[in-house]
Design an enzyme around this catalytic site. Structure first.
Site: not given
Length: 297
Positions: A19, A21, A66, A70, A131, A239, A260
């Protein structure tokens, strides 16, 4: 500098080692002068409820959630925002004053941010979403708010695709655009894509970790993109790599493209606003930190 007064904010998921984040959020926290630290915490589905209670007891100031939690975490929240309730998916948790967690979804805001730059108007456009998994829920909800003329959802299995469309159609006004399910084997798919103003890929096809033996590097295969309209905008939630093979193909054909990364940055910034109560979040610092980490992981 972590001290005895440093508060915790965190990401829960499985896996989370990849991640961006933590680098992104900690750059923002430093710029804001907040004595907080953001960590990525691996958490299994079996332990999710226990971990949430433990973090609440520890005074955690906020959580991102995540894959694969979710939807499951929405059932563990004491309160849900209207958007999270409609989606049945939560990616941002904020502690409630009287205990428990408030669940919200900032993925929609993050997804829409690049599309709404320069006051762009998407009303009346034709859109296609590739999707129908968890990420697609936020994408479709965002597109519904843009008032396009139609939204086509492309899926591999009818038993997944049709319930997905029916679920997201519920609770919408009678005059809102109908979601149109389309199997990836449908002979009308190529025409639908050629006529689209916007195509969004929510599948993992093209991701760095997506192995070649699991399928082609482009969603729906290679041939279907040979006649892509140069006026069509392509938006890939992936991304890594930058650009993805799909976006690279689109760029060669003259298409405008988004990946993304900006969605990741903007959904993180929206979450940080909720946790901190501060509107002015250093989005540029978050983006710069994410880009630097992608270049030098």
């Amino acid at each position: 500098m972590i001290s005895g007064t440093t508060a915790l904010v965190a990401l829960l998921g499985q896996p989370v080692s990849h991640s961006l984040s933590p680098v992104m959020q900690n750059a923002a926290l430093k710029a804001m002068g907040l004595d907080w630290s953001f960590m990525a915490l691996p958490c299994s589905a079996h332990d999710l409820a226990t971990v949430l209670k433990g973090l609440e007891a520890m005074g955690c100031r906020g959580l991102n959630v995540t894959i694969p939690h979710k939807q499951a975490v929405s059932l563990l929240c004491d309160e849900l925002s209207p958007l999270a309730q409609r989606l049945g998916a939560v990616n941002t948790l904020t502690p409630l004053v009287n205990g428990g967690w408030h669940g919200h979804n900032t993925d929609v805001e993050g997804f829409l941010a690049p599309l709404l730059q320069n006051n762009a108007n998407w009303s009346g456009t034709r859109t296609v979403v590739l999707g129908c998994g968890g990420s697609a829920r936020a994408v479709v909800a965002g597109l519904q708010d843009l008032n396009p003329s139609d939204i086509t959802i492309v899926g591999r299995r009818a038993e997944t695709l049709h319930p997905f469309c029916n679920d997201l159609q519920q609770g919408r006004p009678a005059n809102s655009v109908l979601l149109q399910p389309l199997l990836d084997t449908d002979p009308h798919l190529q025409t639908r894509i050629q006529q689209a103003d916007l195509v969004v890929n929510t599948t993992p096809v093209g991701m760095s970790s997506h192995q070649p033996d699991r399928g082609p590097a482009l969603p729906l295969g290679v041939d279907i993109w040979d006649k892509l309209n140069a006026q069509t905008v392509l938006y890939d939630l992936i991304y890594t790599p930058r650009p993805t093979p799909w976006l690279e193909r689109g760029e060669r054909l003259g298409c405008r493209t988004y990946d993304g990364l900006e969605m990741l940055v903007q959904q993180g910034a929206a979450a940080l606003r909720r946790w901190s109560g501060i509107d002015e979040v250093p989005v540029d610092a978050m983006r710069e930190a994410a880009l630097k980490n992608l270049s030098h992981p």
